[in-house]
Motif scaffolding. Structure first.
Motif, PDB file in Angstrom:
ATOM      1  N   MET A 198       0.813  -1.213   0.000  1.00  0.00           N
ATOM      2  CA  MET A 198       0.000   0.000   0.000  1.00  0.00           C
ATOM      3  C   MET A 198       0.845   1.260   0.000  1.00  0.00           C
ATOM      4  O   MET A 198       0.374   2.331  -0.365  1.00  0.00           O
ATOM      5  N   LEU A 199       2.111   1.144   0.417  1.00  0.00           N
ATOM      6  CA  LEU A 199       2.990   2.304   0.435  1.00  0.00           C
ATOM      7  C   LEU A 199       3.720   2.513  -0.886  1.00  0.00           C
ATOM      8  O   LEU A 199       4.495   3.462  -1.015  1.00  0.00           O
ATOM      9  N   ASP A 200       3.475   1.659  -1.868  1.00  0.00           N
ATOM     10  CA  ASP A 200       4.100   1.847  -3.188  1.00  0.00           C
ATOM     11  C   ASP A 200       3.661   3.190  -3.775  1.00  0.00           C
ATOM     12  O   ASP A 200       2.461   3.452  -3.930  1.00  0.00           O
ATOM     13  N   GLY A 201       4.619   4.037  -4.065  1.00  0.00           N
ATOM     14  CA  GLY A 201       4.302   5.329  -4.665  1.00  0.00           C
ATOM     15  C   GLY A 201       3.781   6.366  -3.695  1.00  0.00           C
ATOM     16  O   GLY A 201       3.368   7.455  -4.103  1.00  0.00           O
ATOM     17  N   VAL A 202       3.785   6.048  -2.393  1.00  0.00           N
ATOM     18  CA  VAL A 202       3.226   6.950  -1.392  1.00  0.00           C
ATOM     19  C   VAL A 202       4.320   7.846  -0.811  1.00  0.00           C
ATOM     20  O   VAL A 202       5.381   7.374  -0.404  1.00  0.00           O
ATOM     21  N   ALA A 203       4.048   9.151  -0.781  1.00  0.00           N
ATOM     22  CA  ALA A 203       4.993  10.129  -0.240  1.00  0.00           C
ATOM     23  C   ALA A 203       4.670  10.499   1.197  1.00  0.00           C
ATOM     24  O   ALA A 203       5.523  11.033   1.910  1.00  0.00           O
ATOM     25  N   ARG A 204       3.422  10.232   1.628  1.00  0.00           N
ATOM     26  CA  ARG A 204       3.029  10.585   2.996  1.00  0.00           C
ATOM     27  C   ARG A 204       1.878   9.683   3.424  1.00  0.00           C
ATOM     28  O   ARG A 204       0.957   9.437   2.648  1.00  0.00           O
ATOM     29  N   LEU A 205       1.942   9.223   4.676  1.00  0.00           N
ATOM     30  CA  LEU A 205       0.888   8.399   5.262  1.00  0.00           C
ATOM     31  C   LEU A 205       0.212   9.211   6.357  1.00  0.00           C
ATOM     32  O   LEU A 205       0.886   9.810   7.207  1.00  0.00           O
ATOM     33  N   HIS A 206      -1.118   9.230   6.338  1.00  0.00           N
ATOM     34  CA  HIS A 206      -1.869   9.908   7.403  1.00  0.00           C
ATOM     35  C   HIS A 206      -2.772   8.903   8.098  1.00  0.00           C
ATOM     36  O   HIS A 206      -3.506   8.153   7.448  1.00  0.00           O
ATOM     37  N   VAL A 220       8.829   6.803   4.826  1.00  0.00           N
ATOM     38  CA  VAL A 220       7.630   7.587   4.514  1.00  0.00           C
ATOM     39  C   VAL A 220       7.198   8.345   5.773  1.00  0.00           C
ATOM     40  O   VAL A 220       6.955   7.730   6.809  1.00  0.00           O
ATOM     41  N   PRO A 221       7.090   9.674   5.710  1.00  0.00           N
ATOM     42  CA  PRO A 221       6.651  10.428   6.887  1.00  0.00           C
ATOM     43  C   PRO A 221       5.189  10.145   7.215  1.00  0.00           C
ATOM     44  O   PRO A 221       4.377   9.870   6.327  1.00  0.00           O
ATOM     45  N   VAL A 222       4.868  10.235   8.505  1.00  0.00           N
ATOM     46  CA  VAL A 222       3.535   9.865   8.983  1.00  0.00           C
ATOM     47  C   VAL A 222       2.946  11.010   9.807  1.00  0.00           C
ATOM     48  O   VAL A 222       3.612  11.556  10.690  1.00  0.00           O
ATOM     49  N   SER A 223       1.697  11.351   9.525  1.00  0.00           N
ATOM     50  CA  SER A 223       0.968  12.327  10.333  1.00  0.00           C
ATOM     51  C   SER A 223      -0.201  11.628  11.008  1.00  0.00           C
ATOM     52  O   SER A 223      -0.673  10.586  10.548  1.00  0.00           O
ATOM     53  N   LEU A 224      -0.678  12.234  12.099  1.00  0.00           N
ATOM     54  CA  LEU A 224      -1.810  11.675  12.829  1.00  0.00           C
ATOM     55  C   LEU A 224      -2.620  12.802  13.450  1.00  0.00           C
ATOM     56  O   LEU A 224      -2.068  13.781  13.954  1.00  0.00           O
ATOM     57  N   ASP A 225      -3.934  12.662  13.388  1.00  0.00           N
ATOM     58  CA  ASP A 225      -4.867  13.585  14.013  1.00  0.00           C
ATOM     59  C   ASP A 225      -5.499  12.853  15.190  1.00  0.00           C
ATOM     60  O   ASP A 225      -6.111  11.804  15.003  1.00  0.00           O
ATOM     61  N   PRO A 226      -5.352  13.367  16.437  1.00  0.00           N
ATOM     62  CA  PRO A 226      -5.865  12.629  17.599  1.00  0.00           C
ATOM     63  C   PRO A 226      -7.359  12.313  17.558  1.00  0.00           C
ATOM     64  O   PRO A 226      -7.807  11.361  18.187  1.00  0.00           O
TER      65      PRO A 226
END
Length: 332
Positions: free
Chosen positions: A159-167, A194-200
Protein backbone atom coordinates in the motif's frame (compact mmCIF):
# COMPACT_ATOMS: atom_id res chain seq x y z
CA UNK A 1 -13.88 -2.83 -2.60
CA UNK A 2 -12.12 -5.66 -0.87
CA UNK A 3 -13.30 -8.35 1.44
CA UNK A 4 -11.32 -9.23 4.56
CA UNK A 5 -8.75 -11.95 4.15
CA UNK A 6 -8.22 -11.23 0.45
CA UNK A 7 -5.30 -8.88 1.02
CA UNK A 8 -6.49 -5.35 0.33
CA UNK A 9 -4.73 -3.50 -2.44
CA UNK A 10 -4.71 0.14 -3.44
CA UNK A 11 -5.27 0.88 -7.11
CA UNK A 12 -3.75 3.88 -8.82
CA UNK A 13 -6.41 6.45 -9.67
CA UNK A 14 -6.87 8.18 -12.97
CA UNK A 15 -6.47 11.91 -13.35
CA UNK A 16 -8.09 12.61 -9.97
CA UNK A 17 -10.62 15.09 -11.29
CA UNK A 18 -10.52 18.75 -12.19
CA UNK A 19 -7.51 20.75 -11.04
CA UNK A 20 -8.01 23.56 -8.57
CA UNK A 21 -8.20 26.95 -10.23
CA UNK A 22 -7.04 29.14 -7.38
CA UNK A 23 -10.20 31.24 -7.59
CA UNK A 24 -12.64 32.19 -4.84
CA UNK A 25 -13.56 28.52 -4.37
CA UNK A 26 -10.84 28.37 -1.73
CA UNK A 27 -8.57 25.97 -3.58
CA UNK A 28 -5.08 27.31 -4.13
CA UNK A 29 -2.57 24.48 -4.27
CA UNK A 30 -1.44 23.30 -7.70
CA UNK A 31 -1.92 19.62 -8.41
CA UNK A 32 1.23 17.60 -8.05
CA UNK A 33 1.99 14.08 -9.16
CA UNK A 34 5.12 13.25 -7.20
CA UNK A 35 3.94 10.80 -4.61
CA UNK A 36 0.56 9.87 -3.23
CA UNK A 37 -1.13 10.54 0.07
CA UNK A 38 -2.41 7.38 1.76
CA UNK A 39 -5.01 7.95 4.47
CA UNK A 40 -5.93 5.11 6.81
CA UNK A 41 -9.00 5.74 8.87
CA UNK A 42 -12.72 5.78 9.39
CA UNK A 43 -15.50 5.89 6.82
CA UNK A 44 -18.90 6.53 8.38
CA UNK A 45 -22.38 7.75 7.58
CA UNK A 46 -23.21 11.11 9.17
CA UNK A 47 -26.80 11.92 10.11
CA UNK A 48 -26.75 15.68 10.68
CA UNK A 49 -29.61 17.24 12.65
CA UNK A 50 -29.46 21.05 12.67
CA UNK A 51 -31.60 22.59 15.40
CA UNK A 52 -31.82 25.97 17.09
CA UNK A 53 -31.39 26.36 20.81
CA UNK A 54 -31.42 23.64 23.46
CA UNK A 55 -32.91 20.23 22.80
CA UNK A 56 -36.39 19.82 24.33
CA UNK A 57 -35.98 16.78 26.55
CA UNK A 58 -38.87 14.32 26.46
CA UNK A 59 -40.59 15.86 23.44
CA UNK A 60 -39.99 17.12 19.89
CA UNK A 61 -37.33 19.56 18.73
CA UNK A 62 -37.67 20.80 15.15
CA UNK A 63 -34.58 20.11 13.06
CA UNK A 64 -33.33 19.91 9.48
CA UNK A 65 -31.97 16.38 9.04
CA UNK A 66 -29.58 15.21 6.30
CA UNK A 67 -27.68 11.98 5.73
CA UNK A 68 -24.22 12.50 4.21
CA UNK A 69 -20.95 10.56 3.89
CA UNK A 70 -18.42 11.26 6.63
CA UNK A 71 -15.70 9.88 8.83
CA UNK A 72 -12.56 11.75 9.86
CA UNK A 73 -10.26 9.69 7.66
CA UNK A 74 -12.54 9.86 4.64
CA UNK A 75 -13.11 13.59 5.10
CA UNK A 76 -9.36 14.28 5.28
CA UNK A 77 -8.82 12.31 2.07
CA UNK A 78 -11.55 14.20 0.22
CA UNK A 79 -10.28 17.60 1.34
CA UNK A 80 -6.73 16.70 0.34
CA UNK A 81 -7.96 15.74 -3.13
CA UNK A 82 -10.06 18.90 -3.37
CA UNK A 83 -7.10 21.01 -2.31
CA UNK A 84 -4.93 19.75 -5.13
CA UNK A 85 -3.38 16.40 -4.20
CA UNK A 86 -3.51 14.44 -7.45
CA UNK A 87 -3.23 10.96 -5.93
CA UNK A 88 -5.13 10.34 -2.69
CA UNK A 89 -5.84 6.82 -1.48
CA UNK A 90 -7.97 5.71 1.45
CA UNK A 91 -7.99 2.46 3.41
CA UNK A 92 -11.13 2.03 5.48
CA UNK A 93 -13.65 -0.58 6.60
CA UNK A 94 -17.38 -0.42 5.93
CA UNK A 95 -20.39 -2.67 6.21
CA UNK A 96 -22.19 -4.35 3.35
CA UNK A 97 -25.12 -2.00 3.93
CA UNK A 98 -23.57 1.17 2.47
CA UNK A 99 -20.29 0.01 0.93
CA UNK A 100 -21.23 0.81 -2.67
CA UNK A 101 -22.55 4.26 -1.75
CA UNK A 102 -19.40 5.20 0.13
CA UNK A 103 -17.19 3.95 -2.68
CA UNK A 104 -19.10 6.10 -5.20
CA UNK A 105 -18.94 9.16 -2.96
CA UNK A 106 -15.20 8.82 -2.37
CA UNK A 107 -14.47 8.26 -6.05
CA UNK A 108 -16.56 11.31 -6.95
CA UNK A 109 -14.46 13.29 -4.45
CA UNK A 110 -11.24 12.41 -6.28
CA UNK A 111 -10.19 9.70 -3.81
CA UNK A 112 -9.15 6.16 -4.72
CA UNK A 113 -10.99 4.03 -2.13
CA UNK A 114 -9.71 0.75 -0.80
CA UNK A 115 -12.69 -0.32 1.29
CA UNK A 116 -12.64 -3.58 3.22
CA UNK A 117 -16.21 -4.87 3.46
CA UNK A 118 -16.89 -6.19 6.95
CA UNK A 119 -19.01 -9.36 6.94
CA UNK A 120 -20.38 -8.77 10.44
CA UNK A 121 -20.61 -5.09 11.37
CA UNK A 122 -22.56 -2.33 9.60
CA UNK A 123 -20.92 0.89 8.47
CA UNK A 124 -20.28 3.25 11.37
CA UNK A 125 -22.89 5.94 11.96
CA UNK A 126 -22.51 9.30 13.67
CA UNK A 127 -25.48 11.44 14.64
CA UNK A 128 -24.31 15.07 14.59
CA UNK A 129 -26.49 17.41 16.62
CA UNK A 130 -25.69 20.92 15.37
CA UNK A 131 -26.99 23.98 17.19
CA UNK A 132 -27.66 26.56 14.47
CA UNK A 133 -26.90 29.42 16.84
CA UNK A 134 -23.92 31.70 16.29
CA UNK A 135 -21.24 29.15 17.19
CA UNK A 136 -22.77 26.24 15.20
CA UNK A 137 -21.39 23.88 17.84
CA UNK A 138 -21.98 20.19 17.39
CA UNK A 139 -22.40 17.13 19.58
CA UNK A 140 -21.67 13.64 18.26
CA UNK A 141 -23.42 10.36 19.05
CA UNK A 142 -21.07 7.73 17.63
CA UNK A 143 -21.65 4.09 16.66
CA UNK A 144 -18.26 3.18 15.20
CA UNK A 145 -19.49 -0.05 13.59
CA UNK A 146 -17.09 -1.46 11.03
CA UNK A 147 -14.81 1.59 11.05
CA UNK A 148 -12.98 0.57 14.23
CA UNK A 149 -12.62 -3.03 13.04
CA UNK A 150 -9.74 -2.21 10.69
CA UNK A 151 -6.97 -4.63 11.60
CA UNK A 152 -3.43 -5.60 10.60
CA UNK A 153 -4.82 -8.16 8.15
CA UNK A 154 -6.29 -5.28 6.15
CA UNK A 155 -2.82 -3.80 5.68
CA UNK A 156 -0.25 -4.64 3.04
CA UNK A 157 3.23 -3.14 2.74
CA UNK A 158 2.47 -2.73 -0.96
CA UNK A 159 0.00 0.00 0.00
CA UNK A 160 2.99 2.30 0.44
CA UNK A 161 4.10 1.85 -3.19
CA UNK A 162 4.30 5.33 -4.66
CA UNK A 163 3.23 6.95 -1.39
CA UNK A 164 4.99 10.13 -0.24
CA UNK A 165 3.03 10.58 3.00
CA UNK A 166 0.89 8.40 5.26
CA UNK A 167 -1.87 9.91 7.40
CA UNK A 168 -3.53 7.98 10.23
CA UNK A 169 -6.86 8.90 11.77
CA UNK A 170 -6.64 8.96 15.55
CA UNK A 171 -9.88 7.00 15.75
CA UNK A 172 -7.78 3.93 14.92
CA UNK A 173 -6.25 4.16 18.40
CA UNK A 174 -9.59 3.60 20.10
CA UNK A 175 -9.85 -0.12 19.31
CA UNK A 176 -7.46 -2.99 19.92
CA UNK A 177 -7.41 -3.98 16.24
CA UNK A 178 -6.87 -0.37 15.19
CA UNK A 179 -3.94 0.07 17.55
CA UNK A 180 -2.35 -3.07 16.13
CA UNK A 181 -2.86 -1.74 12.60
CA UNK A 182 -1.26 1.60 13.54
CA UNK A 183 1.80 -0.23 14.86
CA UNK A 184 2.15 -2.26 11.65
CA UNK A 185 1.62 0.77 9.40
CA UNK A 186 4.12 2.87 11.36
CA UNK A 187 6.70 0.10 11.11
CA UNK A 188 6.16 -0.21 7.36
CA UNK A 189 6.39 3.55 6.86
CA UNK A 190 9.54 3.81 8.96
CA UNK A 191 11.18 1.04 6.93
CA UNK A 192 10.46 2.96 3.71
CA UNK A 193 11.23 6.42 5.03
CA UNK A 194 7.63 7.59 4.51
CA UNK A 195 6.65 10.43 6.89
CA UNK A 196 3.54 9.87 8.98
CA UNK A 197 0.97 12.33 10.33
CA UNK A 198 -1.81 11.68 12.83
CA UNK A 199 -4.87 13.58 14.01
CA UNK A 200 -5.87 12.63 17.60
CA UNK A 201 -9.54 12.82 16.52
CA UNK A 202 -11.52 12.97 19.77
CA UNK A 203 -10.88 14.53 23.15
CA UNK A 204 -13.64 12.36 24.62
CA UNK A 205 -12.08 9.12 23.45
CA UNK A 206 -8.60 10.35 24.45
CA UNK A 207 -9.76 10.56 28.06
CA UNK A 208 -10.72 6.88 27.92
CA UNK A 209 -7.48 5.86 26.19
CA UNK A 210 -5.21 7.83 28.53
CA UNK A 211 -2.55 10.43 27.74
CA UNK A 212 0.53 8.29 28.45
CA UNK A 213 -0.83 5.45 26.36
CA UNK A 214 -1.60 7.80 23.47
CA UNK A 215 1.89 9.32 23.48
CA UNK A 216 3.44 5.85 23.49
CA UNK A 217 1.27 4.74 20.58
CA UNK A 218 2.22 7.72 18.40
CA UNK A 219 5.96 7.18 18.83
CA UNK A 220 7.43 7.53 15.33
CA UNK A 221 4.79 9.94 14.02
CA UNK A 222 6.34 13.01 12.32
CA UNK A 223 3.38 15.41 12.43
CA UNK A 224 0.62 15.66 15.04
CA UNK A 225 -2.50 17.69 14.23
CA UNK A 226 -4.54 18.07 17.42
CA UNK A 227 -7.38 20.46 18.14
CA UNK A 228 -6.84 22.94 20.97
CA UNK A 229 -8.90 20.77 23.34
CA UNK A 230 -6.92 17.66 22.40
CA UNK A 231 -3.57 19.44 22.80
CA UNK A 232 -4.57 20.79 26.22
CA UNK A 233 -5.84 17.38 27.31
CA UNK A 234 -2.63 15.66 26.19
CA UNK A 235 -0.41 18.10 28.12
CA UNK A 236 -2.52 19.25 31.05
CA UNK A 237 -1.85 22.86 30.04
CA UNK A 238 -4.71 25.39 29.70
CA UNK A 239 -3.22 27.40 26.82
CA UNK A 240 -3.33 25.94 23.30
CA UNK A 241 0.00 27.42 22.20
CA UNK A 242 1.79 26.22 25.34
CA UNK A 243 0.25 22.79 24.84
CA UNK A 244 1.43 22.64 21.21
CA UNK A 245 4.94 23.61 22.27
CA UNK A 246 5.05 20.90 24.94
CA UNK A 247 3.71 18.26 22.53
CA UNK A 248 6.44 19.16 20.02
CA UNK A 249 8.96 17.67 22.44
CA UNK A 250 7.30 14.29 21.76
CA UNK A 251 6.50 14.70 18.05
CA UNK A 252 8.83 16.68 15.72
CA UNK A 253 6.11 18.93 14.27
CA UNK A 254 2.85 19.86 16.00
CA UNK A 255 0.19 21.92 14.25
CA UNK A 256 -2.60 22.67 16.72
CA UNK A 257 -5.94 23.77 15.32
CA UNK A 258 -7.36 26.65 17.35
CA UNK A 259 -10.76 27.15 15.69
CA UNK A 260 -11.56 30.85 15.34
CA UNK A 261 -8.04 31.62 16.59
CA UNK A 262 -6.38 29.94 13.61
CA UNK A 263 -3.52 27.51 14.18
CA UNK A 264 -0.24 27.21 16.08
CA UNK A 265 2.88 25.60 14.59
CA UNK A 266 5.43 24.22 17.06
CA UNK A 267 8.78 22.42 16.78
CA UNK A 268 11.27 21.18 19.36
CA UNK A 269 9.36 22.63 22.30
CA UNK A 270 8.89 26.10 20.78
CA UNK A 271 6.03 27.80 18.93
CA UNK A 272 7.38 28.83 15.52
CA UNK A 273 4.23 30.45 14.08
CA UNK A 274 0.74 31.67 14.87
CA UNK A 275 -1.45 31.46 11.76
CA UNK A 276 -4.65 33.55 11.84
CA UNK A 277 -8.02 32.08 10.97
CA UNK A 278 -9.85 33.12 7.82
CA UNK A 279 -13.13 34.91 8.69
CA UNK A 280 -16.21 32.78 8.15
CA UNK A 281 -19.87 32.59 9.16
CA UNK A 282 -20.32 29.08 10.61
CA UNK A 283 -23.28 26.95 9.59
CA UNK A 284 -21.91 23.56 10.66
CA UNK A 285 -18.50 22.91 12.20
CA UNK A 286 -18.66 19.16 11.44
CA UNK A 287 -15.42 18.18 9.71
CA UNK A 288 -13.73 21.58 10.14
CA UNK A 289 -10.64 19.98 11.63
CA UNK A 290 -10.61 17.33 8.90
CA UNK A 291 -10.69 20.03 6.21
CA UNK A 292 -7.72 21.76 7.83
CA UNK A 293 -5.78 18.50 7.95
CA UNK A 294 -6.55 17.57 4.33
CA UNK A 295 -5.54 20.96 2.95
CA UNK A 296 -2.47 21.08 5.20
CA UNK A 297 -1.28 17.69 3.93
CA UNK A 298 -1.98 18.60 0.29
CA UNK A 299 0.10 21.75 0.74
CA UNK A 300 2.98 19.83 2.34
CA UNK A 301 2.97 17.41 -0.59
CA UNK A 302 3.11 20.36 -2.99
CA UNK A 303 6.31 21.53 -1.30
CA UNK A 304 4.95 24.15 1.11
CA UNK A 305 6.50 24.64 4.52
CA UNK A 306 4.48 24.01 7.70
CA UNK A 307 3.45 27.66 8.19
CA UNK A 308 2.23 28.09 4.62
CA UNK A 309 0.54 24.70 4.80
CA UNK A 310 -1.24 25.78 7.98
CA UNK A 311 -2.49 28.88 6.13
CA UNK A 312 -4.04 26.58 3.53
CA UNK A 313 -5.57 24.58 6.36
CA UNK A 314 -7.17 27.70 7.79
CA UNK A 315 -8.56 28.61 4.38
CA UNK A 316 -10.09 25.16 4.05
CA UNK A 317 -11.52 25.36 7.56
CA UNK A 318 -13.28 28.62 6.73
CA UNK A 319 -14.82 27.02 3.65
CA UNK A 320 -15.84 23.92 5.60
CA UNK A 321 -17.71 25.65 8.42
CA UNK A 322 -19.93 27.49 5.94
CA UNK A 323 -21.13 24.15 4.54
CA UNK A 324 -23.34 21.43 6.03
CA UNK A 325 -21.43 18.16 6.44
CA UNK A 326 -17.77 17.32 6.59
CA UNK A 327 -16.90 17.03 2.89
CA UNK A 328 -15.77 19.69 0.40
CA UNK A 329 -17.96 20.91 -2.49
CA UNK A 330 -18.22 18.66 -5.52
CA UNK A 331 -15.77 19.54 -8.24
CA UNK A 332 -16.59 20.57 -11.75
Amino acid sequence: MHHPGNGAAVHHPGNGGTAPDGSGSGRAVSRVGDGALLVVGDVVTDVIARHRGPLASGTDTAAAVRTVPGGAGANVACWAAYWGCADVRLLGRVGVDTAAWHERELTAGGVQPCLVVDPQAPTGTVICLVDTGAAAERTFLTDSGASLRLEPGDWSDAMLDGVARLHLSGYLLFSEQGRALVAVALESARARGVPVSLDPASAGFLVELGVDRFLALVEGVDVLLPSRDEACLLTGLPDGADAAAKLSRHVPLVVAKQGADGAVVARSGTVSAHVPAVPATPRDTTGAGDSFTGAFLAALLSGAGPQDAAREGCRAGALAVERVGGRPPRRG
